[in-house]
Scaffold this motif. Structure first.
Motif, short mmCIF file in Angstrom:
data_model
loop_
_atom_site.label_atom_id
_atom_site.label_comp_id
_atom_site.label_asym_id
_atom_site.label_seq_id
_atom_site.Cartn_x
_atom_site.Cartn_y
_atom_site.Cartn_z
N MET A 24 0.87 -1.12 -0.01
CA MET A 24 -0.02 0.15 0.08
C MET A 24 0.63 1.30 -0.13
O MET A 24 1.72 1.36 0.82
CB MET A 24 -1.06 -0.22 1.04
N ASN A 25 0.90 2.32 -1.04
CA ASN A 25 1.24 3.56 -0.94
C ASN A 25 0.77 4.37 0.16
O ASN A 25 -0.37 4.58 0.07
CB ASN A 25 1.51 4.10 -2.29
N LYS A 26 2.05 5.18 0.51
CA LYS A 26 1.45 6.25 1.50
C LYS A 26 1.38 7.40 0.78
O LYS A 26 2.12 7.87 0.04
CB LYS A 26 2.53 6.31 2.59
N VAL A 27 0.25 8.07 1.13
CA VAL A 27 -0.03 9.70 0.16
C VAL A 27 0.60 10.59 1.20
O VAL A 27 0.33 10.77 2.35
CB VAL A 27 -1.50 9.85 0.09
N GLN A 28 1.47 11.45 0.50
CA GLN A 28 2.14 12.25 1.07
C GLN A 28 1.24 13.90 1.25
O GLN A 28 0.89 14.04 -0.21
CB GLN A 28 3.44 12.80 0.47
N THR A 29 0.86 14.45 2.07
CA THR A 29 0.21 15.58 1.93
C THR A 29 1.04 16.80 2.21
O THR A 29 1.91 16.56 3.32
CB THR A 29 -1.03 15.68 2.66
N LEU A 30 0.66 18.07 2.03
CA LEU A 30 1.41 19.18 2.41
C LEU A 30 0.58 19.75 3.65
O LEU A 30 -0.56 19.50 3.95
CB LEU A 30 1.44 20.30 1.35
N ASN A 31 1.30 20.37 4.63
CA ASN A 31 0.55 21.20 5.71
C ASN A 31 -0.06 22.39 4.93
O ASN A 31 0.64 23.31 4.70
CB ASN A 31 1.60 21.52 6.98
N ALA A 32 -1.36 22.17 5.09
CA ALA A 32 -2.08 23.54 4.61
C ALA A 32 -2.06 24.50 5.46
O ALA A 32 -2.28 24.30 6.86
CB ALA A 32 -3.41 23.09 4.26
N GLN A 33 -1.67 25.84 5.10
CA GLN A 33 -1.93 26.91 6.10
C GLN A 33 -3.29 27.35 5.82
O GLN A 33 -4.11 27.62 4.93
CB GLN A 33 -0.90 28.03 5.53
N PRO A 34 -3.93 27.85 6.80
CA PRO A 34 -5.19 28.40 7.11
C PRO A 34 -5.15 29.81 5.95
O PRO A 34 -4.36 30.52 6.15
CB PRO A 34 -5.44 28.94 8.48
N ILE A 35 -6.17 30.02 5.33
CA ILE A 35 -6.55 31.25 4.26
C ILE A 35 -6.97 32.57 5.34
O ILE A 35 -8.12 32.17 5.90
CB ILE A 35 -7.39 30.71 3.08
N GLN A 36 -6.40 33.51 4.98
CA GLN A 36 -6.68 34.77 5.71
C GLN A 36 -7.64 35.39 4.88
O GLN A 36 -7.43 35.46 3.70
CB GLN A 36 -5.38 35.45 6.30
N PRO A 37 -8.48 36.23 5.61
CA PRO A 37 -9.51 36.80 4.90
C PRO A 37 -9.17 38.16 4.25
O PRO A 37 -9.46 39.07 3.24
CB PRO A 37 -10.73 37.09 5.60
N ALA A 38 -7.94 38.89 4.92
CA ALA A 38 -7.54 40.25 4.40
C ALA A 38 -7.18 40.16 3.10
O ALA A 38 -7.46 41.50 2.54
CB ALA A 38 -5.96 40.53 5.34
N PRO A 39 -6.30 39.42 2.36
CA PRO A 39 -6.05 39.74 1.13
C PRO A 39 -7.38 39.65 0.10
O PRO A 39 -7.37 40.38 -0.66
CB PRO A 39 -5.20 38.56 0.70
N ALA A 40 -8.35 38.58 0.43
CA ALA A 40 -9.58 38.47 -0.44
C ALA A 40 -10.60 39.73 -0.12
O ALA A 40 -10.97 40.58 -0.96
CB ALA A 40 -10.34 37.52 -0.04
N TYR A 41 -10.35 40.49 1.12
CA TYR A 41 -11.22 41.63 1.33
C TYR A 41 -10.55 42.72 0.58
O TYR A 41 -11.47 43.78 0.27
CB TYR A 41 -11.26 41.70 2.82
N GLU A 42 -9.31 43.04 1.01
CA GLU A 42 -8.65 44.27 0.07
C GLU A 42 -8.83 44.09 -1.36
O GLU A 42 -8.81 45.29 -1.88
CB GLU A 42 -7.00 44.05 0.57
N ASN A 43 -8.92 43.06 -2.15
CA ASN A 43 -9.00 42.94 -3.40
C ASN A 43 -10.30 43.34 -3.75
O ASN A 43 -10.78 44.18 -4.57
CB ASN A 43 -8.79 41.37 -3.98
#
Length: 77
Positions: free
Chosen positions: A1-20
């Motif tokens: 069985m192959n182990k799936v490697q994942t990246l540590n996801a960083q939480p998305i911050q609202p500030a850049p979307a709000y600024e846009n």
């Protein structure tokens, strides 16, 4: 069985979307202002009731936008 490697996801911050979104709103306001300056003048002989109707529709929609902005600002305070 192959182990799936994942990246540590960083939480998305609202500030850049709000600024846009804020910049888009300002750009739209500037565009509206320029278009209002280009509209037919009251002393133009080509002025018709359809122009009055269109401007009243614009005012009604802008009033709704203004109320939404007021509501949003009150929610933040």
């Amino acid at each position: 069985m192959n182990k799936v490697q994942t990246l540590n996801a960083q939480p998305i911050q609202p500030a850049p979307a709000y600024e846009n979104a804020h910049q888009i709103a300002r750009d739209l306001l500037q565009h509206i202002e320029l278009q209002l300056d280009r509209m037919i003048r009251p002393n133009n002989k080509a002025l018709r009731w359809t122009h009055v109707r269109a401007l009243n529709l614009v005012n009604a929609q802008l009033s709704e936008v203004a109320a939404l902005v007021d509501e949003t600002n009150n929610a933040r305070n």
